[in-house]
Design a protein around this motif. Sequence first.
Motif, PDB file in Angstrom:
ATOM      1  N   TYR A  30      54.433  22.604  25.081  1.00  0.00           N
ATOM      2  CA  TYR A  30      54.943  22.173  23.783  1.00  0.00           C
ATOM      3  C   TYR A  30      55.974  20.963  24.145  1.00  0.00           C
ATOM      4  CZ  TYR A  30      52.921  26.391  22.314  1.00  0.00           C
ATOM      5  OH  TYR A  30      52.098  27.490  21.953  1.00  0.00           O
ATOM      6  N   PRO A  31      55.201  19.911  24.173  1.00  0.00           N
ATOM      7  CA  PRO A  31      56.224  18.704  24.749  1.00  0.00           C
ATOM      8  C   PRO A  31      57.240  18.286  23.581  1.00  0.00           C
ATOM      9  CG  PRO A  31      54.010  17.938  24.048  1.00  0.00           C
ATOM     10  CD  PRO A  31      54.017  19.306  23.861  1.00  0.00           C
ATOM     11  N   SER A  32      58.051  17.456  24.327  1.00  0.00           N
ATOM     12  CA  SER A  32      59.152  16.616  23.314  1.00  0.00           C
ATOM     13  C   SER A  32      58.316  15.184  23.242  1.00  0.00           C
ATOM     14  CB  SER A  32      60.595  16.369  23.985  1.00  0.00           C
ATOM     15  OG  SER A  32      61.014  17.482  23.781  1.00  0.00           O
ATOM     16  N   PHE A  34      58.480  11.021  22.360  1.00  0.00           N
ATOM     17  CA  PHE A  34      59.605   9.826  22.434  1.00  0.00           C
ATOM     18  C   PHE A  34      58.873   8.660  22.083  1.00  0.00           C
ATOM     19  CE2 PHE A  34      62.992  11.920  24.741  1.00  0.00           C
ATOM     20  CZ  PHE A  34      62.224  12.890  25.228  1.00  0.00           C
ATOM     21  N   LYS A  49      63.248   9.926  18.974  1.00  0.00           N
ATOM     22  CA  LYS A  49      62.447  11.157  19.569  1.00  0.00           C
ATOM     23  C   LYS A  49      62.347  12.233  18.590  1.00  0.00           C
ATOM     24  CE  LYS A  49      66.493  13.456  21.789  1.00  0.00           C
ATOM     25  NZ  LYS A  49      67.072  13.953  23.158  1.00  0.00           N
ATOM     26  N   THR A  51      61.715  16.749  19.085  1.00  0.00           N
ATOM     27  CA  THR A  51      61.445  17.812  20.075  1.00  0.00           C
ATOM     28  C   THR A  51      60.665  18.837  19.673  1.00  0.00           C
ATOM     29  OG1 THR A  51      63.353  18.945  19.421  1.00  0.00           O
ATOM     30  CG2 THR A  51      63.376  17.202  21.177  1.00  0.00           C
ATOM     31  N   SER A  93      57.327  14.412  27.202  1.00  0.00           N
ATOM     32  CA  SER A  93      57.927  15.038  28.296  1.00  0.00           C
ATOM     33  C   SER A  93      57.735  16.492  28.012  1.00  0.00           C
ATOM     34  CB  SER A  93      59.494  14.740  27.994  1.00  0.00           C
ATOM     35  OG  SER A  93      60.467  15.323  29.133  1.00  0.00           O
ATOM     36  N   ASP A  94      57.371  17.046  29.071  1.00  0.00           N
ATOM     37  CA  ASP A  94      56.857  18.344  29.304  1.00  0.00           C
ATOM     38  C   ASP A  94      57.660  19.279  30.554  1.00  0.00           C
ATOM     39  OD1 ASP A  94      53.762  19.803  28.661  1.00  0.00           O
ATOM     40  OD2 ASP A  94      55.705  20.685  28.601  1.00  0.00           O
ATOM     41  N   GLN A 100      61.412  18.314  34.742  1.00  0.00           N
ATOM     42  CA  GLN A 100      60.766  17.323  33.492  1.00  0.00           C
ATOM     43  C   GLN A 100      59.949  16.462  33.929  1.00  0.00           C
ATOM     44  OE1 GLN A 100      63.400  14.162  32.803  1.00  0.00           O
ATOM     45  NE2 GLN A 100      63.213  14.293  30.435  1.00  0.00           N
ATOM     46  N   LYS A 101      58.566  16.436  33.329  1.00  0.00           N
ATOM     47  CA  LYS A 101      57.739  15.451  33.572  1.00  0.00           C
ATOM     48  C   LYS A 101      57.388  14.776  32.484  1.00  0.00           C
ATOM     49  CE  LYS A 101      52.527  15.221  34.505  1.00  0.00           C
ATOM     50  NZ  LYS A 101      51.265  16.029  34.553  1.00  0.00           N
ATOM     51  N   VAL A 102      57.405  13.358  32.557  1.00  0.00           N
ATOM     52  CA  VAL A 102      57.347  12.333  31.436  1.00  0.00           C
ATOM     53  C   VAL A 102      55.714  11.675  31.685  1.00  0.00           C
ATOM     54  CG1 VAL A 102      58.263  10.249  30.156  1.00  0.00           C
ATOM     55  CG2 VAL A 102      59.753  12.335  31.293  1.00  0.00           C
TER      56      VAL A 102
END
Lengths: 114, 114
Positions: A30-32, A34, A49, A51, A93-94, A100-102
């Motif tokens: 469930y990513p954010s 941006f 962004k 979230t 971003s997940d 944090q992986k973007v």
Amino acid sequence: GDSVTQMEGPVTLSEEAFLTINCTYTATGYPSLFWYVQYPGEGLQLLLKATKADDKGSNKGFEATYRKETTSFHLEKGSVQVSDSAVYFCALSDQEGGYQKVTFGIGTKLQVIP
Amino acid sequence: NAGVTQTPKFQVLKTGQSMTLQCAQDMNHEYMSWYRQDPGMGLRLIHYSVGAGITDQGEVPNGYNVSRSTTEDFPLRLLSAAPSQTSVYFCASSSPPRWRETQYFGPGTRLLVL
């Protein structure tokens, strides 16, 4: 794995035109989401962004709504200005292993002409 | 606050030379990362760090080394430069590695390898 898809452009618009830059994504969690903007010769800076699903991010007249059902986060602005000429990056971003992986899209270049 | 700073802004190297790209941040961010930006490919993650003494590889780590001895600094080392490493390099940081957080980018280093 996660991915972000957006058109590379360039997108050329006349001043005061309506802007849409499409962004779709795939993610396991469930990513954010941006939007970053890069002006000529500069680094990226956050534009807006969101979230969670149905959130709307907005800034400087730009808006984007987190649509989980269509896995999209399209960027819109009602009336663009010459100063909006830049490259726009969609990103997600997940979490991965607690970190944090973007993931970035390839960037869409916008040119606004007077 | 200076935010994220990078030096140098421009660099020309010959094949086989080594160099270090400097990155520093004054926001006490734990998470720092290095990206390279190439036309048509967006931003790709080279290495990242989730705190002093902890680093890990990203998507394109080959030919690059990193270390993180302090919270503030995260240098990127090119061991033996190759023309394929011609790119624009961005350093970024964010607050504790939570996936909702914005990344702050430096102004970039343009590297040309001849």
